[in-house]
Design an enzyme around this catalytic site. Structure first.
Site, PDB file in Angstrom:
ATOM      1  CB  CYS A  57      36.943  28.464  28.989  1.00  0.00           C
ATOM      2  SG  CYS A  57      36.742  27.766  30.650  1.00  0.00           S
ATOM      3  CB  CYS A  61      32.207  32.232  33.875  1.00  0.00           C
ATOM      4  SG  CYS A  61      33.083  30.850  34.661  1.00  0.00           S
ATOM      5  CB  CYS A  64      34.208  34.565  31.157  1.00  0.00           C
ATOM      6  SG  CYS A  64      35.912  34.287  30.626  1.00  0.00           S
ATOM      7  CB  CYS A 101      49.308  36.603  37.647  1.00  0.00           C
ATOM      8  SG  CYS A 101      49.647  37.432  39.220  1.00  0.00           S
ATOM      9  CB  CYS A 132      50.341  34.213  40.767  1.00  0.00           C
ATOM     10  SG  CYS A 132      48.578  33.930  41.149  1.00  0.00           S
ATOM     11  CB  CYS A 192      45.682  34.629  44.716  1.00  0.00           C
ATOM     12  SG  CYS A 192      45.056  36.107  43.882  1.00  0.00           S
ATOM     13  NE  ARG A 264      46.852  41.592  42.671  1.00  0.00           N
ATOM     14  CZ  ARG A 264      47.130  40.305  42.914  1.00  0.00           C
ATOM     15  NH1 ARG A 264      46.291  39.364  42.510  1.00  0.00           N
ATOM     16  NH2 ARG A 264      48.221  39.988  43.558  1.00  0.00           N
TER      17      ARG A 264
END
Length: 325
Positions: A57, A61, A64, A101, A132, A192, A264
């Protein structure tokens, strides 16, 4: 039973801070009271999360392992085959999951990937499961394509407060996140959106993160609250662990500010005791991810969750049931 308190989107920081910092037992009592006004307190919705495109990616972040920028040594993989997604979704349904998801390590999907994503949505919905996806930022035409394919939910976490955001991510802005959420909601896809706590933020950042979600035009349908899983070689690998009571307070505030949202209990459950998880359920959490993997991180084994649910007298929500009263 007294009428439930009205759903509000005009909460103030002063109100949220007062709620968060009240005596712990009073906070739990209020959160459980709100929870019972809107949900069966002994039911939990079960979702399964699959990484459909791992690593590489371009975002930075700090938490991550899939970032190509932050030092984690996770190699990039291509988008997996549609058939494999459907096969894994079948297994998830057999294990009790009602929502599937699918997450991709992208800044945003490319148009060449959209046909495969639409086929994944169609295949999972044919199994009778909710769908999702979390794919990063979306352009308007991509949102419409996902909606028309039948996508039920789109996940796009805001991660933390607007103040602390730049300490965690520099490759996109907090406003970018909100723009995507608005675009998804306006297209008619359920939202979400939640965040991660335990990233070295201050208490006020946890409050402001939830306040940002609770003051959207509509509350997110699902609010994942993640506890940081420190990943080796990432900038947050050695961050100080968050006090468990602070985490439970965060769950309780989410429930009070967003009474009808599913809250969640997401990443980090492997580091939580059964007692801490039980306290989170009492504070208003009513959704979890099942399965032993959460994207690239560990998650409790299904047998562990079943044993805990049995001890607590909790049952899984049935497919098509949102647990609301």
């Amino acid at each position: 039973m007294l009428d439930a308190a009205p759903i509000r989107t005009n909460w103030t920081r002063e109100e949220a801070e007062k709620i968060y910092n009240q005596p712990f037992m009073d906070l739990l009592f209020r959160a459980q009271t709100v929870h019972r006004e809107h949900f069966d307190p002994n039911q939990v919705q079960m979702s399964k999360l699959l990484s459909i495109k791992t690593g590489g990616c371009p975002e930075d972040c700090a938490y991550c392992s899939q970032s190509a920028r932050n030092g984690a040594k996770l190699s990039a993989a291509k988008l997996i085959e549609v058939e494999r997604v459907i096969s894994e979704a079948k297994k998830a349904k057999e294990a009790g999951a009602t929502r599937y998801c699918m997450g991709a390590a992208w800044r945003s999907p490319k148009d060449r990937d959209m046909d495969a994503l639409e086929a994944m949505i169609n295949g999972v919905k044919d199994l009778g499961m909710e769908t999702c996806m979390t794919l990063g930022m979306l352009e308007e035409d991509q949102v419409f394509r996902l909606r028309d394919a039948g996508l039920d939910y789109y996940n796009h976490n805001i991660d933390t407060s607007e103040r602390y955001y730049k300490e965690i991510i520099t490759t996109r802005t907090f406003a970018d996140r909100i723009e995507t959420l608005n675009r998804v909601r306006e297209a008619g896809i359920k939202v979400c959106a939640g965040g991660i706590v335990g990233m070295g933020e201050q208490q006020m950042d946890r409050i402001d993160m939830l306040l940002a979600l609770a003051t959207l035009d509509e509350h997110p349908d699902s609010v994942p609250v993640n506890q940081l899983i420190p990943i080796a070689d990432t900038p947050l690998a050695d961050v100080e662990k968050l006090d468990p009571i602070e985490f439970v307070r965060t769950i309780a505030l989410a429930r009070i500010l967003m009474p009808k949202s599913h809250v969640r209990l997401s990443a980090g459950r492997t580091e939580m005791t059964d007692e801490m998880q039980a306290m989170c359920f009492f504070a208003g959490a009513n959704s979890i991810f099942v399965g032993d993997t959460l994207l690239t991180a560990d998650n409790p084994e299904e047998d562990n969750d079943k044993a805990l649910f049995n001890r607590l007298g909790i049952t899984a929500m049935a497919a098509g049931c949102d647990g609301s009263r």
